[in-house]
Write an enzyme that holds these catalytic residues in place. Structure first.
Site, PDB file in Angstrom:
ATOM      1  N   ASP A 160      58.980  23.158 -72.473  1.00 36.92           N
ATOM      2  CA  ASP A 160      59.156  24.253 -72.990  1.00 36.92           C
ATOM      3  C   ASP A 160      57.945  25.331 -73.230  1.00 36.92           C
ATOM      4  O   ASP A 160      57.064  24.958 -73.964  1.00 36.92           O
ATOM      5  CB  ASP A 160      60.069  24.435 -74.192  1.00 36.92           C
ATOM      6  CG  ASP A 160      61.157  24.025 -74.213  1.00 36.92           C
ATOM      7  OD1 ASP A 160      62.125  24.292 -73.643  1.00 36.92           O
ATOM      8  OD2 ASP A 160      61.588  22.913 -74.824  1.00 36.92           O
ATOM      9  N   ASP A 206      51.180  24.256 -74.300  1.00 34.57           N
ATOM     10  CA  ASP A 206      51.297  25.681 -74.730  1.00 34.57           C
ATOM     11  C   ASP A 206      51.354  26.028 -76.092  1.00 34.57           C
ATOM     12  O   ASP A 206      51.616  27.033 -76.468  1.00 34.57           O
ATOM     13  CB  ASP A 206      52.474  26.311 -73.798  1.00 34.57           C
ATOM     14  CG  ASP A 206      53.734  26.021 -74.534  1.00 34.57           C
ATOM     15  OD1 ASP A 206      54.615  27.176 -74.900  1.00 34.57           O
ATOM     16  OD2 ASP A 206      54.180  24.895 -74.801  1.00 34.57           O
ATOM     17  N   ASP A 224      54.316  19.274 -70.887  1.00 30.83           N
ATOM     18  CA  ASP A 224      54.889  19.772 -71.952  1.00 30.83           C
ATOM     19  C   ASP A 224      56.070  20.337 -71.036  1.00 30.83           C
ATOM     20  O   ASP A 224      55.870  20.833 -69.970  1.00 30.83           O
ATOM     21  CB  ASP A 224      54.322  20.539 -72.914  1.00 30.83           C
ATOM     22  CG  ASP A 224      55.327  21.216 -73.719  1.00 30.83           C
ATOM     23  OD1 ASP A 224      56.110  20.569 -74.400  1.00 30.83           O
ATOM     24  OD2 ASP A 224      55.204  22.498 -73.892  1.00 30.83           O
TER      25      ASP A 224
END
Length: 201
Positions: A18, A174, A16
């Site tokens: 961001d 996250d 991922d």
């Protein structure tokens, strides 16, 4: 590289963007809050932080629906304004060290891809400023699939781009939506939040 983040038996790694590879949280929040302020909507950071796995468009629609807000402009126009505000800060974005260490350790050893719910042009512009800008063989974003996270589409497309079976891929994420998307894709996943909290945040 932290031993808990080591890929072990994985054949390819999907990251991922961001909050996983780079610390964009506050810059993203500021850009979104400034955009929504022009619509008379106050965006609380706590609300924003709880939805970091969703795309900007999906976030705006959710906020609009939850608050019965009347928008003066189309969602796509608001997203474009948000992106423009964020890109003014793209050069200030820094890697999250624990995940950066994984990328550097695995560079040239395993195929790696960025698999993000963000917009491609924003990620590409920010990636140019990163020390790992040339480490990835593929990039799949929300622009490339019909459904964003928590649907598995982004991760499945990234695995396909690397020529890897989903069961052999390891995802670094996250957000709750991202973790759910990885599991829905049949992939192993590491939630990086315990390792990145406090790293530039």
């Amino acid at each position: 590289m932290h031993p808990d983040l080591a890929p072990r038996t994985a054949a390819c790694l999907l990251f991922d963007w961001d909050g996983t590879l780079v610390d964009t949280q506050y810059a993203n929040y500021r850009a979104m809050a400034a955009t929504l302020a022009t619509e008379g909507i106050t965006l609380e950071q706590e609300w924003f932080d709880a939805r970091t796995g969703t795309s900007s468009a999906e976030m705006i629609r959710t906020l609009r629906d939850e608050r019965n807000a009347a928008l003066s402009r189309p969602v796509d126009d608001l997203v474009a304004e948000r992106d423009a505000l964020f890109l003014k800060e793209a050069h200030t974005i820094r890697p999250l060290a624990p995940v950066h260490a994984v990328v550097e350790a695995m560079r040239g050893r395993l195929p790696m891809a960025v698999a993000s719910g963000g917009a491609r042009h924003v990620i590409e512009a920010t990636l140019r400023h990163q020390p790992f800008h040339d480490a990835f063989s593929a990039m799949v974003t929300r622009d490339d699939v019909e459904r964003g996270k928590p649907a598995p589409d982004i991760f499945l497309a990234a695995a396909d781009a690397l020529g890897a079976h989903p069961s052999r891929c390891l995802v670094y994420e996250d957000s709750d939506e991202g973790v759910a998307a990885a599991r829905a894709a049949g992939m192993a996943v590491i939630d990086v939040r315990p390792y990145t909290r406090g790293d530039g945040r």
